[in-house]
Design an enzyme around this catalytic site. Structure first.
Site, PDB file in Angstrom:
ATOM      1  CB  CYS A   2      -0.869   0.014   1.246  1.00 53.82           C
ATOM      2  SG  CYS A   2      -1.576  -1.583   1.651  1.00 53.82           S
ATOM      3  NE  ARG A  27       3.146   1.380  -3.803  1.00 55.26           N
ATOM      4  CZ  ARG A  27       4.261   0.782  -3.461  1.00 55.26           C
ATOM      5  NH1 ARG A  27       5.406   1.215  -3.906  1.00 55.26           N
ATOM      6  NH2 ARG A  27       4.248  -0.252  -2.645  1.00 55.26           N
ATOM      7  CD1 TRP A  77      -2.337  -5.234  -2.440  1.00 55.52           C
ATOM      8  CD2 TRP A  77      -3.255  -4.239  -4.224  1.00 55.52           C
ATOM      9  NE1 TRP A  77      -2.403  -6.153  -3.461  1.00 55.52           N
ATOM     10  CE2 TRP A  77      -2.959  -5.582  -4.557  1.00 55.52           C
ATOM     11  CE3 TRP A  77      -3.838  -3.419  -5.194  1.00 55.52           C
ATOM     12  CZ2 TRP A  77      -3.215  -6.116  -5.809  1.00 55.52           C
ATOM     13  CZ3 TRP A  77      -4.090  -3.958  -6.439  1.00 55.52           C
ATOM     14  CH2 TRP A  77      -3.787  -5.288  -6.740  1.00 55.52           C
ATOM     15  CG  ASN A 103       2.296   0.371   3.411  1.00 56.54           C
ATOM     16  OD1 ASN A 103       1.110   0.639   3.531  1.00 56.54           O
ATOM     17  ND2 ASN A 103       3.112   1.024   2.612  1.00 56.54           N
ATOM     18  N   GLY A 104       2.158  -3.749   5.282  1.00 60.20           N
ATOM     19  CA  GLY A 104       2.769  -4.993   5.759  1.00 60.20           C
ATOM     20  C   GLY A 104       1.700  -5.951   6.258  1.00 60.20           C
ATOM     21  CD  GLU A 486       5.175 -17.224 -17.529  1.00 61.74           C
ATOM     22  OE1 GLU A 486       4.175 -17.686 -18.093  1.00 61.74           O
ATOM     23  OE2 GLU A 486       5.244 -16.050 -17.120  1.00 61.74           O
ATOM     24  CE  LYS A 490       5.691 -13.323 -19.191  1.00 64.71           C
ATOM     25  NZ  LYS A 490       4.728 -13.558 -18.159  1.00 64.71           N
ATOM     26  CD  GLU A 493       2.902 -11.083 -21.923  1.00 64.86           C
ATOM     27  OE1 GLU A 493       3.694 -11.838 -21.328  1.00 64.86           O
ATOM     28  OE2 GLU A 493       1.857 -10.676 -21.393  1.00 64.86           O
ATOM     29  CG  HIS A 509       5.964 -37.289 -30.814  1.00 65.50           C
ATOM     30  ND1 HIS A 509       5.741 -38.581 -31.214  1.00 65.50           N
ATOM     31  CD2 HIS A 509       6.628 -37.362 -29.638  1.00 65.50           C
ATOM     32  CE1 HIS A 509       6.219 -39.411 -30.293  1.00 65.50           C
ATOM     33  NE2 HIS A 509       6.766 -38.690 -29.330  1.00 65.50           N
ATOM     34  CE  LYS A 608      -0.606  -7.081 -14.599  1.00 65.27           C
ATOM     35  NZ  LYS A 608       0.480  -8.029 -14.870  1.00 65.27           N
TER      36      LYS A 608
HETATM   37  C1  AGP Z   1       1.109 -12.944 -18.891  1.00 65.94           C
HETATM   38  O1  AGP Z   1       2.311 -12.294 -18.980  1.00 65.94           O
HETATM   39  C2  AGP Z   1      -0.042 -12.266 -19.446  1.00 65.94           C
HETATM   40  N1  AGP Z   1      -0.086 -10.896 -19.352  1.00 65.94           N
HETATM   41  C3  AGP Z   1      -1.346 -13.023 -19.448  1.00 65.94           C
HETATM   42  O2  AGP Z   1      -1.107 -14.255 -20.050  1.00 65.94           O
HETATM   43  C4  AGP Z   1      -2.064 -13.251 -18.097  1.00 65.94           C
HETATM   44  O3  AGP Z   1      -1.330 -14.145 -17.319  1.00 65.94           O
HETATM   45  C5  AGP Z   1      -3.491 -13.776 -18.371  1.00 65.94           C
HETATM   46  O4  AGP Z   1      -4.199 -12.810 -19.096  1.00 65.94           O
HETATM   47  C6  AGP Z   1      -4.231 -14.143 -17.119  1.00 65.94           C
HETATM   48  O5  AGP Z   1      -4.484 -13.042 -16.319  1.00 65.94           O
HETATM   49  P1  AGP Z   1      -5.001 -13.231 -14.835  1.00 65.94           P
HETATM   50  O6  AGP Z   1      -3.928 -13.939 -14.080  1.00 65.94           O
HETATM   51  O7  AGP Z   1      -5.242 -11.829 -14.349  1.00 65.94           O
HETATM   52  O8  AGP Z   1      -6.258 -14.032 -14.909  1.00 65.94           O
END
Ligand code: AGP
Length: 613
Positions: A2, A27, A77, A103-104, A486, A490, A493, A509, A608
């Site tokens: 927070c 934040r 938060w 905070n904490g 992952e 990354k 993306e 395969h 996001k």
């Molecule tokens: C990951 O880097 C992404 N931005 C995306 O795949 C994300 O993980 C996905 O949209 C799921 O979001 P959530 O965890 O908020 O449900």
């Protein structure tokens, strides 16, 4: 995670607090409040309206103003207790003479609150924070001043804190203390400022003192006294900040992504905090499932999207091994449109940092309607999923600003693995000694991940060496497979390069057909049950001319010799290895994207939180 702001000696304390809270809005927060203090009393206002809360405070805050020169404010938060006005900070004691922001996390708040209630204190929130004001109140009633009272109280508290506290008895005095949660003090000669983050006070002063762990500070309009919690005097180190506000919001990092990669040890430690009691019992109090219900579960289904799906895949390996339960992991957008077989002994786990992703939300609604128990792993308290689920397992990674998930993913893995150990405990599939070994291994992860992060410069060199490549294949086996997925996500993306993740065993395969000189294969080959097989897969791609980058444990010369480049990581047990192997792949993606001049925090075409189908 927070935000805290405080001031003493300002011409217009109200404005300093409101502006400070605005500077901390980046934040992310769910509620906000300020309290102005003078000898006549404490005037407080709090609003819980998500990210509009500070703007909404402005109008009613005018009515509080009678020229007060001191006060404290907070953007919350939520961690304990839902986002609401009653849970928003600042909190006051029963007499209304003491006011505090924090905070904490207070790990032993339940026990402290029970004692306080017995002694007649009335709680007006569901937060862990409120115990502080009542404990200080008791000390002051016995004749202690504010500083000694806080010092005594901090001895009783387990957990983390960055806090500011004031009392009408000495309204020019603002007392601050820190353990883990950051606090800075700003001095201008006329007024003294307190904040959790430099941007909040940069407009008023560039002369900053960073409070260290276990220090307590007394702020007055033109003086600052700092001592250890034991009362040893500390000579403050003043530094002049050259950053502008935007740079300061990133804490000196180039962007939020690198800041959030760096925050991963804290995200892991905070997610573990307070969840393992003195007897080694895993305590997941908001799960709302009795031991009996946990014992009745016959199958687990994890639903999630993107990086959260990968965290779920890592958990599958751990849950099946430890709790001996069948675990399916589904992409939420597929799960919701098929006809999954669920019954009242199914446990469906939604994994979502935001708790708002529409596919995951709908999948969970469908699961709930079939009678399954539904729980959610969420980083946002009281998110839509958290409100609707039978139980919640919060990650405590703090707000994540970068679109690419980093610290929330490792926190999700930790939360799910805690759940795996809880299931193993109640179902008796691990002995107490085996659980204790896993708990010790989990507790070691913040340091191991911190060590992994220090390899950043080496990772950058490897990324620079393959800067021209266009095709990347990430391979892994066992828990290294979701790590590879992952890593590929990354990279694509944030760098917009072609990247695919595969289990090493699938190579023959199909994917092997496209391997040729110019392809880069990143293989997760840290030591684990299938390392040898992974290295055989590596030999196959090398024979076809691919450039091979290996993620290997420190000192594993034999494996390292098989790669063109190596990303060295500290060792960890196989089921926890993704937590530190992912770090190397995050940094690799980061440097490739930066090398291409891209904005790593705001990749094109992505949001996001995905609230549309
Ligand atoms: C990951 O880097 C992404 N931005 C995306 O795949 C994300 O993980 C996905 O949209 C799921 O979001 P959530 O965890 O908020 O449900």
């Amino acid at each position: 995670m927070c935000g805290i702001i405080g001031v003493t000696g300002a011409d217009d304390a109200r404005e300093v607090l409101l502006e400070g809270l605005e500077r901390l809005e980046y934040r992310g927060y769910d509620s906000a409040g300020i309290a102005l203090v003078d000898a006549d009393g404490i005037s407080r206002i709090r609003i819980a309206d998500g990210t509009h809360s500070v703007a909404l405070l402005r109008e009613p805050a005018r009515a509080l103003d009678r020229g007060q020169r001191a006060g404290i404010g907070h953007n919350r938060w939520a961690t304990h207790g839902q986002p609401s006005e009653r849970n928003a900070h600042p909190h006051v004691d029963c007499s209304g003479d003491i006011v505090l922001v924090h905070n904490g996390i207070v790990e032993n708040y339940a026990e402290l609150a029970a004692g306080l209630r017995q002694r007649g204190h009335e709680f007006r929130s569901d937060t862990d924070t409120e115990v502080f004001v009542h404990l200080i109140e008791e000390q002051m009633q016995q004749g202690s001043d504010l500083v000694s009272s806080l010092r005594n109280v901090l001895q009783k508290v387990r957990g983390t804190f960055g806090l500011g506290v004031m009392s009408i008895k000495d309204p020019e005095l603002l007392v601050a203390a820190r353990r883990v949660s950051p606090l800075v003090i700003g001095v201008s000669g006329e007024a003294t400022y307190l904040a959790s983050d430099i941007p909040a006070i940069l407009e008023h002063t560039r002369e900053i003192i960073a409070l260290d762990d276990d220090q307590i500070a007394q702020l007055r309009p033109n003086s600052v006294v700092i001592e250890t919690l034991e009362g040893e005097p500390i000579t403050p180190r003043l530094r002049t900040i050259a950053w502008d506000v935007e740079a300061a919001q990133k804490g000196g990092f180039e962007d939020f992504m690198s800041k959030e990669i760096d925050e991963q040890p804290t995200a892991i430690a905070d997610t573990l905090r307070g969840r393992i009691d003195g007897d080694g019992r895993i305590v997941l109090d908001q799960l709302d499932l009795s031991d009996e219900e946990l014992r009745k579960i016959t199958h687990v289904s994890v639903v999630a999207c993107g990086s959260s799906f990968h965290a779920g895949l890592v958990a599958k390996y751990a849950l099946e091994h430890w709790a001996r339960l069948p675990v399916e992991v589904d992409i939420a957008s597929e799960f919701r449109y098929r006809d999954p077989v669920l019954h009242d002994t199914s446990l469906v786990i939604g994994v979502s940092q935001s708790g708002e992703t529409v596919d995951t939300l709908q999948a969970l609604r469908q699961a709930a309607s079939s009678g399954a128990k539904v729980i959610v792993v969420s980083n946002v308290v009281d998110s839509s999923m958290a409100r609707e689920a039978d139980g919640v397992l919060y990650t405590h990674a703090g707000p994540e600003i970068g679109v690419a998930a980093t610290k929330t993913v490792v926190a999700q893995i930790v939360a799910l693995e805690l759940l795996g150990l809880r299931l193993a405990q109640v179902r008796g599939t691990l002995t107490p000694e085996e659980v204790a070994t896993q708990v010790a291994a989990l507790r070691a992860m913040p340091d191991i991940v911190a060590d992994a992060i220090t390899r950043n410069d080496d990772v950058q060199k490897v990324a620079e060496a393959v800067n021209d490549a266009k095709d990347f294949f990430f391979l892994g086996r066992h828990a290294g497979y979701p790590t590879a997925l992952e890593g590929a996500l990354k990279l694509k993306e944030i760098s917009y390069l072609h990247a695919e993740g595969y289990p090493g065993g699938e190579l023959k395969h199909g994917p092997l057909a496209v391997i040729e000189p110019g392809c880069v294969v990143v293989a997760v080959a840290s030591s684990g049950p299938l390392q040898e097989k992974m290295l055989s897969n590596v030999a196959e791609v090398k024979a076809r001319g691919a450039t091979v980058i290996l993620v290997v444990d420190d000192g594993d010369e034999e494996a390292s010799a098989q790669g063109d480049f190596v990303l060295s990581v500290p060792p960890a047990p196989a089921l926890l290895a993704p937590l530190k192997d992912i770090v190397a792949l995050q940094q690799f993606a980061y440097h490739l994207a930066r090398g291409r001049g891209l904005d790593v925090d705001r990749p094109r075409n992505l949001a996001k939180t995905v609230t549309v189908e």
